[in-house]
Scaffold this motif. Sequence first.
Motif, mmCIF file in Angstrom:
data_model
loop_
_atom_site.group_PDB
_atom_site.id
_atom_site.type_symbol
_atom_site.label_atom_id
_atom_site.label_comp_id
_atom_site.label_asym_id
_atom_site.label_seq_id
_atom_site.Cartn_x
_atom_site.Cartn_y
_atom_site.Cartn_z
ATOM 1 N N SER A 414 65.585 34.297 43.215
ATOM 2 C CA SER A 414 65.961 35.596 42.666
ATOM 3 C C SER A 414 65.770 36.929 43.619
ATOM 4 O O SER A 414 66.258 37.788 43.186
ATOM 5 C CB SER A 414 64.959 35.924 41.284
ATOM 6 O OG SER A 414 63.712 36.366 41.863
ATOM 7 N N SER A 416 66.816 39.299 46.243
ATOM 8 C CA SER A 416 68.130 39.768 46.610
ATOM 9 C C SER A 416 67.996 41.322 47.032
ATOM 10 O O SER A 416 67.141 41.727 46.935
ATOM 11 C CB SER A 416 69.100 39.637 45.201
ATOM 12 O OG SER A 416 68.564 40.757 44.272
ATOM 13 N N ARG A 457 71.967 37.112 46.817
ATOM 14 C CA ARG A 457 70.906 36.557 46.203
ATOM 15 C C ARG A 457 70.307 35.671 47.331
ATOM 16 O O ARG A 457 70.902 34.407 47.400
ATOM 17 C CB ARG A 457 71.292 36.072 44.810
ATOM 18 C CG ARG A 457 70.187 35.107 44.197
ATOM 19 C CD ARG A 457 70.515 35.144 42.588
ATOM 20 N NE ARG A 457 70.368 36.148 41.908
ATOM 21 C CZ ARG A 457 70.809 36.280 40.678
ATOM 22 N NH1 ARG A 457 71.331 35.313 40.125
ATOM 23 N NH2 ARG A 457 70.868 37.408 39.867
#
Length: 770
Positions: A414, A416, A457
Amino acid sequence: MKMNRKKLLYVFISIFWCITGCTGMKYVPDDDRLITEVDVDYIDKSKLYNSQTVKQTVHSLIEPKPNNKFLWMRTGVVINGLTPDKEKGVFYFIGNQIGGPPALLSNLKQDELIRVINNRLFHLGYFNAETIVEIDTSKAKKAEVKFLIETGKPYFIDTLVSEITSQTDTLNKIFESSLKETKIDSGTYYQLERLERARRYIADYVNNRGYYYFSEEDIEFYADSTKLDSLNGVKLSLNLKPNRKKRTLTYYTLDSVVVREDLPLELEDTINIKKDSIEDGIYLAERKEVPRYKPKHISKGIFFTPGKAYEKIERQKTYRYLTGMGAFNYVDIQLQPITNENKLRPVIGLYSLPKMSFSAEIGVNAKSNNFVGPGVKLTWLNRNFLHGSEQLTVSLNGNIERQFGGPREQRQNSLSYEFGIETRLRVPRIWPPFIKINITDYISYTEFSIQANQFKRAGLYGLRTMKITEGYTWKGSQTEDFYFYPFEVNYSALFDQSSDFEDFLEENPFVRQTFSQQFILGLNLGYSNNQLEERLDRERFYYSADFQSAGNLVSLFDSNKDETGDEFLAVPYAQFLKLTQEYRKYFSVGPSGNDIATRVLVGVGFPYGNSLSLPYIRQYFIGGPNSLRGFRARTVGPGTYLNESEQLIYVDQTGDIRFEINAEYRKKLNQYFETAFFIDAGNIWLFNDDPDRPGASFEFKDFYKELAVSTGVGLRIDVSVIVIRFDLGFPIRKPLPETGFEWVFSDINPFDSDWRSNNLILNFSIGYPF
């Protein structure tokens, strides 16, 4: 075992302290009583016509009100008692806004309250209201107060006439016509607020016909209930007040208009100030050889017509247009009477904002999908780019973020980052100039923008997007807004894909198509009607509709699609239609006037041609702080599909169709704090079948069986400028493996840490969810 006993002892002591110490009774003086309950009862409720308004009005007048309680505890009283007594500052705020003083019986002014209540009921049409106060002091140091009210039947307006006799028949007819336009018909219930609104309307009506100095203070309604056969009827007559000034009935026409750019009034006659005619009867007063703003653009916002009668609406339209240009700090419009003539000279003062400004915003981004991280935005603004109040904005933004909460496999991929640049030009008129239309009396805007963005990401993929738009925005009325973007181009492309992500797309061709490199060429138009301001009938609602179309026109010019497929500049283009509608309705309930807010949102995307689904950047998702608050954003649907893949790939769950319904009860605690209880339901679906995601497509006969449902409580902190919102939600109906959507009431166990970690979602956001 000893440790467990010690913990139990602490728990017992804490509970005992709460029971004995948080009731707040220790802060009630020995010679006084705490008001624990206030009840208002109406002897004959059948006589109440507008019962909700009556009950809320009476409740708002009663002081002091009982202190708020949580279970048996009056924590607000305790906080007030423990806080130093200050008249201002932090301790005052804590003691009197977070907490509050005890509601003492000695502060109940019975006779004054009875007079105020009866008077207010009189203004609501209950001319014969009587109020009795009963106090129960049977409990030690406590008092229960009851108001018994006999309202009688409300009075209604039987006859409405004008009894004004002025010096001219023309003016008499104006008053008679204005009275008809107030829409107070025979049978309308008497209400002071309705009459005050009618007075304001009549004054505006007369102002718009040349009578500049006339105001609502110059007229009055006289109510007579003694000369009618009807027992509850009122004859209303409109009269001029006898002590008005003579000039209130003087008819005025307009002289020439003077526009002053950044000139104080005391420089009116300075020889260095030149006045140039910019239109017949309109002059520009300026110190500079070259005006800051092109006169032709200023003159478009001047609605005064020299030689015509004064009209208040022309002044309002001029002010609204010039302030809407965005270049002026404030606009001052004065109407100067000309000595010995019934004429007014409009003098318009324009006081500019700085031409250029720069701003930097540094903060923490908290997105609807629970991604949180630091971000920065730099903005440069030119408010007069082409000397016609055109606003050119250049913005740079960037942020790094990570998902908090959710399954571990999602959080691992996750991290990013995102950065982008946007250039936007806003022109306060319709462009190009050969479009000779006046859409509305409000100012219209032409907007051009180009923006580029790159999102990455970590460990999965990157996405580059570019968007170019040209369009128009305008107001149809005070509450209605429109936008139309006939030219809108989007380009998106993946980059830097991990092998895991490529394998995932290879196994899911439907998802791959939504991420594929493609153009979106189309148009966008929308409408909204915002009726959220409190009105006399207390009906409040909001409606919006957004329509998008892509790929229609470009397909007509794609001569090579038989050989190369549907492409534009050798890149595939999307084809779809999309309509999103949202309706919100607000109800004021209970004697305290708390709100129930409701929302229904329906969105349908229709992919066709070379598109199996909407592009990723145009798809719907559900969940998060402004949606299903018991689910994390983008983790529900589509349909009954449940992603149980063991791959460490987290792809947002999106769809082509969305249905959502929400309801929320909002209760004010005090000026700054509000609680809420909410329930949300909804889901997303695909328009077409996806073999790799069974149950994801929409079937009308089954969609109601596929709704996820969540509920919870919220706390809102209103600091005037913004509302800070915390919502704690959890699912009560969710998708389960093999069985589909099921109610999960039996699984709810807030004392179980596993249940809490897997189900409780704390949402933080700014502003109301709807």
